[in-house]
Design a protein around this motif. Structure first.
Motif, PDB file in Angstrom:
ATOM      1  N   ASN A   1     -22.918  15.948 116.062  1.00  0.00           N
ATOM      2  CA  ASN A   1     -24.285  16.020 115.550  1.00  0.00           C
ATOM      3  C   ASN A   1     -24.808  17.452 115.450  1.00  0.00           C
ATOM      4  O   ASN A   1     -26.014  17.684 115.388  1.00  0.00           O
TER       5      ASN A   1
ATOM      6  N   ASN B   1     -24.934  19.564 113.047  1.00  0.00           N
ATOM      7  CA  ASN B   1     -25.691  19.904 111.836  1.00  0.00           C
ATOM      8  C   ASN B   1     -26.644  18.797 111.384  1.00  0.00           C
ATOM      9  O   ASN B   1     -26.994  18.706 110.216  1.00  0.00           O
ATOM     10  N   ILE B   2     -27.047  17.967 112.339  1.00  0.00           N
ATOM     11  CA  ILE B   2     -28.053  16.956 112.032  1.00  0.00           C
ATOM     12  C   ILE B   2     -29.431  17.601 112.129  1.00  0.00           C
ATOM     13  O   ILE B   2     -29.703  18.407 113.021  1.00  0.00           O
ATOM     14  N   LEU B   3     -30.308  17.263 111.199  1.00  0.00           N
ATOM     15  CA  LEU B   3     -31.684  17.769 111.234  1.00  0.00           C
ATOM     16  C   LEU B   3     -32.473  17.003 112.286  1.00  0.00           C
ATOM     17  O   LEU B   3     -32.667  15.797 112.175  1.00  0.00           O
TER      18      LEU B   3
ATOM     19  N   TYR C   1     -31.897  24.884 107.785  1.00  0.00           N
ATOM     20  CA  TYR C   1     -31.210  23.813 108.514  1.00  0.00           C
ATOM     21  C   TYR C   1     -30.728  22.727 107.545  1.00  0.00           C
ATOM     22  O   TYR C   1     -29.639  22.169 107.699  1.00  0.00           O
ATOM     23  N   TRP C   2     -31.578  22.413 106.565  1.00  0.00           N
ATOM     24  CA  TRP C   2     -31.191  21.420 105.555  1.00  0.00           C
ATOM     25  C   TRP C   2     -29.919  21.870 104.845  1.00  0.00           C
ATOM     26  O   TRP C   2     -28.971  21.097 104.674  1.00  0.00           O
TER      27      TRP C   2
ATOM     28  N   ASN D   1     -27.590  23.792 105.816  1.00  0.00           N
ATOM     29  CA  ASN D   1     -26.422  23.720 106.696  1.00  0.00           C
ATOM     30  C   ASN D   1     -25.939  22.288 106.905  1.00  0.00           C
ATOM     31  O   ASN D   1     -24.756  22.055 107.157  1.00  0.00           O
ATOM     32  N   SER D   2     -26.879  21.334 106.823  1.00  0.00           N
ATOM     33  CA  SER D   2     -26.521  19.930 107.045  1.00  0.00           C
ATOM     34  C   SER D   2     -25.987  19.251 105.787  1.00  0.00           C
ATOM     35  O   SER D   2     -25.216  18.301 105.874  1.00  0.00           O
ATOM     36  N   GLU D   3     -26.361  19.740 104.617  1.00  0.00           N
ATOM     37  CA  GLU D   3     -26.098  19.031 103.367  1.00  0.00           C
ATOM     38  C   GLU D   3     -24.607  18.882 103.077  1.00  0.00           C
ATOM     39  O   GLU D   3     -23.832  19.825 103.212  1.00  0.00           O
TER      40      GLU D   3
ATOM     41  N   TRP E   1     -19.570  12.750 103.621  1.00  0.00           N
ATOM     42  CA  TRP E   1     -20.111  11.941 104.709  1.00  0.00           C
ATOM     43  C   TRP E   1     -19.269  10.679 104.913  1.00  0.00           C
ATOM     44  O   TRP E   1     -19.033  10.259 106.052  1.00  0.00           O
TER      45      TRP E   1
ATOM     46  N   ALA F   1     -28.536  15.344 103.302  1.00  0.00           N
ATOM     47  CA  ALA F   1     -28.554  15.910 104.654  1.00  0.00           C
ATOM     48  C   ALA F   1     -28.733  14.768 105.648  1.00  0.00           C
ATOM     49  O   ALA F   1     -29.308  13.725 105.324  1.00  0.00           O
TER      50      ALA F   1
END
Length: 341
Positions: free
Chosen positions: A245, A247-249, A262-263, A265-267, A273, A294
């Protein structure tokens, strides 16, 4: 020595607190006089200033409401049933049908699905029923006078004077929440000036009493913030055991710029996915489409997880709260396509 220093610091802190609490009507009157002078320097008409500031009374309740906002521990499991109860879903579907022609016309012109317009309308003002009864000018002047966010509220005040100057609302009807949010859309004055629309062409951007203007203003806001009607908002998903987790927002107070970083980095693509083991809530595969998303965790690792599409960013610009953005998406889904045909 340390104990003595602590006593001195505590005394200073208490003195500052007492001074802050001892602000009086006289202090307020001096502050208002300075604001009026600043308004003149900014080029506002004397008659407008005199009329507007005549309503600027010291509102202790506004400061109290700002300082004492509830801090109830919520999770999405408790928040969503309260924010989006079945009666609100039923009401949203009914009002969609009643306003379907104009809603779908606005939706087509702005490229924003009508169900999201209705969802925001419902969540912000209970479909126009709850708009607030506070004088917008009085609230903004009081909050600026309080001093903790003076620059922000002074900017809102100048924007409010612009709204009056342009004739979109009369002073006696210029009402909103204690924080200055206005109308069926609950726009702050700066948002009004950036996004409000005179959709019916009567010369006024009337988000208080004209549904067409409110609908178009909501749609215009989302469109200007990058809305894409080829996409929905997101979906709840299941994560595999041992999911990383990193890179989870997550929840937390961040600036808009930090949150967008942050978005980024998570995308990931939905295919990525899928490869990481993320699945729909029923365990089936994610859609096989070329879309990025994300991962959003509104609570903690034991709570709900969402893959959020680009439109989620527009909802977070409206209100940077995962709970709010998710509730808009949730209500829009519950309004649903079958219910409106």
């Amino acid at each position: 020595m340390i104990k003595k220093l602590a006593v001195i610091l505590l005394s200073a802190s208490l003195s500052t607190s007492v001074l802050a609490e001892e602000k009086t009507q006289a202090d307020f009157d001096v502050y208002v006089a300075a604001l009026k002078k600043e308004a003149i320097e900014k080029g506002y008409d004397q008659a407008l200033i005199d009329q507007a500031f005549a309503t600027a009374k010291f509102k202790k309740k506004v400061i109290s409401a700002d300082k004492n906002q509830p801090e109830v521990k919520e999770t999405l499991e408790t928040y969503l049933p309260k924010r989006v109860p079945q009666w609100k879903i039923d009401r949203a579907r009914k009002l969609y049908k009643e306003h379907q022609d104009v809603l779908e016309k606005v939706a087509k012109e702005y490229g924003v699905q009508a169900r999201f317009i209705v969802a925001l309308w419902g969540l912000e003002s209970n479909f126009g029923k709850i708009q607030g009864g506070h004088s917008v000018i009085a609230s903004l002047v009081t909050l600026a006078f309080d001093g903790r966010r003076e620059t922000m509220y002074k900017n809102q005040l100048w924007a409010a004077l612009d709204i009056l100057k342009e004739g979109h609302i009369t002073l006696d009807k210029f009402k909103g929440s204690w924080a200055g949010a206005m109308g069926q859309t609950q726009f702050m004055p700066t948002s009004f000036n950036s996004y409000a629309v005179d959709y019916n062409g009567d010369g006024r951007k009337d988000i208080w009493t004209t549904e067409e203007d409110a609908f178009a203003s909501i749609a215009n806001y989302l469109k200007q913030e990058g809305w894409n009607d080829d996409l929905t908002w997101g979906r709840q998903v299941k994560l595999p055991e041992g999911f990383d987790n990193a890179n989870i927002l997550k929840r937390g107070t961040k600036t808009r710029g930090q949150w967008l970083e942050y978005w980024k980095n998570s995308e990931r693509s939905l295919a990525d996915w899928q490869a990481l083991g993320v699945r729909k809530m029923d365990g089936s595969d994610l859609p096989n489409v070329d879309v990025t998303a994300a991962m959003v965790m509104p609570d903690d690792t034991n709570g709900r997880m969402y893959l959020a599409y680009d439109n989620y960013k527009a909802l977070m610009h409206w209100n940077r709260s995962y709970y709010f953005a998710t509730s808009v998406g949730y209500l829009s889904d519950r309004i649903g396509y079958p219910a409106i045909k």
